[in-house]
Design a protein around this motif. Structure first.
Motif, mmCIF file in Angstrom:
data_model
loop_
_atom_site.group_PDB
_atom_site.id
_atom_site.type_symbol
_atom_site.label_atom_id
_atom_site.label_comp_id
_atom_site.label_asym_id
_atom_site.label_seq_id
_atom_site.Cartn_x
_atom_site.Cartn_y
_atom_site.Cartn_z
ATOM 1 N N THR A 43 0.708 -1.527 -0.349
ATOM 2 C CA THR A 43 -0.197 0.064 -0.182
ATOM 3 C C THR A 43 0.764 1.282 -0.315
ATOM 4 O OG1 THR A 43 -0.568 -0.254 2.195
ATOM 5 C CG2 THR A 43 -1.998 -1.112 1.317
ATOM 6 N N CYS A 44 0.437 2.169 -0.281
ATOM 7 C CA CYS A 44 1.150 3.740 -0.928
ATOM 8 C C CYS A 44 1.515 3.872 0.818
ATOM 9 C CB CYS A 44 0.302 4.758 -0.971
ATOM 10 S SG CYS A 44 -0.363 4.692 -2.486
ATOM 11 N N SER A 45 0.941 3.787 1.874
ATOM 12 C CA SER A 45 2.017 4.330 3.459
ATOM 13 C C SER A 45 2.685 3.611 3.149
ATOM 14 C CB SER A 45 0.492 3.729 4.326
ATOM 15 O OG SER A 45 -0.101 2.254 4.327
ATOM 16 N N ASN A 46 3.016 2.187 3.163
ATOM 17 C CA ASN A 46 4.280 1.454 3.227
ATOM 18 C C ASN A 46 5.588 2.756 2.794
ATOM 19 O OD1 ASN A 46 2.513 -0.868 2.474
ATOM 20 N ND2 ASN A 46 4.165 -2.079 3.485
ATOM 21 N N PHE A 47 6.049 3.339 1.969
ATOM 22 C CA PHE A 47 6.828 4.601 1.016
ATOM 23 C C PHE A 47 6.771 5.713 2.571
ATOM 24 C CE2 PHE A 47 5.757 1.066 -1.879
ATOM 25 C CZ PHE A 47 6.201 -0.071 -1.758
ATOM 26 N N LEU A 48 5.866 5.867 3.770
ATOM 27 C CA LEU A 48 6.252 7.693 4.058
ATOM 28 C C LEU A 48 7.479 7.800 3.825
ATOM 29 C CD1 LEU A 48 2.791 7.074 5.269
ATOM 30 C CD2 LEU A 48 3.097 8.313 3.939
ATOM 31 N N LYS A 49 8.218 7.199 3.949
ATOM 32 C CA LYS A 49 9.682 6.688 4.456
ATOM 33 C C LYS A 49 11.263 5.778 3.175
ATOM 34 C CE LYS A 49 12.975 7.902 7.725
ATOM 35 N NZ LYS A 49 13.466 7.479 9.127
ATOM 36 N N ILE A 50 11.502 7.153 2.580
ATOM 37 C CA ILE A 50 12.094 6.650 1.669
ATOM 38 C C ILE A 50 13.909 6.580 1.437
ATOM 39 C CG2 ILE A 50 12.799 5.563 -0.946
ATOM 40 C CD1 ILE A 50 9.485 5.751 -0.991
ATOM 41 N N SER A 51 14.241 6.067 1.633
ATOM 42 C CA SER A 51 16.038 6.502 1.546
ATOM 43 C C SER A 51 15.611 7.344 3.060
ATOM 44 C CB SER A 51 16.619 6.387 0.588
ATOM 45 O OG SER A 51 16.533 5.535 -0.599
ATOM 46 N N ASP A 52 15.446 6.213 3.825
ATOM 47 C CA ASP A 52 15.890 8.274 5.454
ATOM 48 C C ASP A 52 15.324 9.009 4.580
ATOM 49 O OD1 ASP A 52 16.918 6.283 6.740
ATOM 50 O OD2 ASP A 52 18.468 5.954 6.125
ATOM 51 N N ARG A 53 14.270 9.325 3.945
ATOM 52 C CA ARG A 53 14.187 10.232 3.509
ATOM 53 C C ARG A 53 11.715 10.518 3.714
ATOM 54 N NH1 ARG A 53 15.170 11.507 -1.913
ATOM 55 N NH2 ARG A 53 13.309 13.498 -2.172
ATOM 56 N N GLU A 54 11.522 11.297 4.249
ATOM 57 C CA GLU A 54 9.913 11.310 4.916
ATOM 58 C C GLU A 54 9.698 12.159 3.720
ATOM 59 O OE1 GLU A 54 8.077 10.736 7.627
ATOM 60 O OE2 GLU A 54 10.248 10.501 8.447
ATOM 61 N N ILE A 55 8.313 10.833 3.240
ATOM 62 C CA ILE A 55 7.620 11.279 1.959
ATOM 63 C C ILE A 55 6.481 11.689 2.040
ATOM 64 C CG2 ILE A 55 6.966 10.625 -0.432
ATOM 65 C CD1 ILE A 55 10.245 10.856 -0.417
ATOM 66 N N PRO A 56 5.557 13.077 1.710
ATOM 67 C CA PRO A 56 4.338 13.673 2.391
ATOM 68 C C PRO A 56 3.534 12.965 1.545
ATOM 69 C CG PRO A 56 5.941 15.368 1.332
ATOM 70 C CD PRO A 56 6.976 14.100 1.425
ATOM 71 N N LYS A 57 2.361 12.721 2.032
ATOM 72 C CA LYS A 57 1.523 11.364 1.224
ATOM 73 C C LYS A 57 0.902 12.564 -0.346
ATOM 74 C CE LYS A 57 -1.144 9.205 4.807
ATOM 75 N NZ LYS A 57 -2.044 9.108 6.167
#
Length: 129
Positions: A43-57
């Protein structure tokens, strides 16, 4: 109750090399796609943090839309969550080896960046000397 817009998934014949290259040119999208390729979907929520970066929804939604519109992923609504899976097999039949080659190149590049980052002194350490 508002109706949800239908999700657009291009037919395999409408997927282009240029569209794939554009979608995977962004490092965040490449990371998302690489993770989806080794999982059975997420799900999209699995990717809120990528490579130690927070990604806004909202940004994440745009990344998933770009991947979907390029034909790289299939998204399905499950309640409030969006389940995403890759279309690797379909794409590999149309463009044999293309996506695998791009993903390998991203891995090599990421490993090189990681090695380079370890060689550089951190700004805090450098300012003390």
């Amino acid at each position: 109750m508002p109706t949800m817009r239908p999700l657009i998934h291009p037919s395999i014949e409408d997927i282009t090399v240029e569209g794939i290259l554009h979608a995977l040119s962004d490092p965040v999208r490449a990371a998302i796609y690489a993770e989806l390729a080794v999982s059975s979907g997420a799900t999209c929520s699995n990717f809120l943090k990528i490579s130690d970066r927070e990604i806004p929804k909202s940004t994440l939604s745009q990344h998933f839309r770009a991947l979907r519109e390029a034909g790289l992923i299939r998204s399905e609504r499950h309640g409030v969550e969006m389940r995403n899976t890759t279309r690797c097999e379909e794409i590999d039949k149309r463009f044999p080896g293309l996506v695998l080659t791009i993903m390998k190149a991203h891995q090599i590049q990421a490993a090189g960046r990681e090695r380079e980052a370890k060689r550089r002194p951190s700004p805090k350490k450098a300012s003390r000397s």
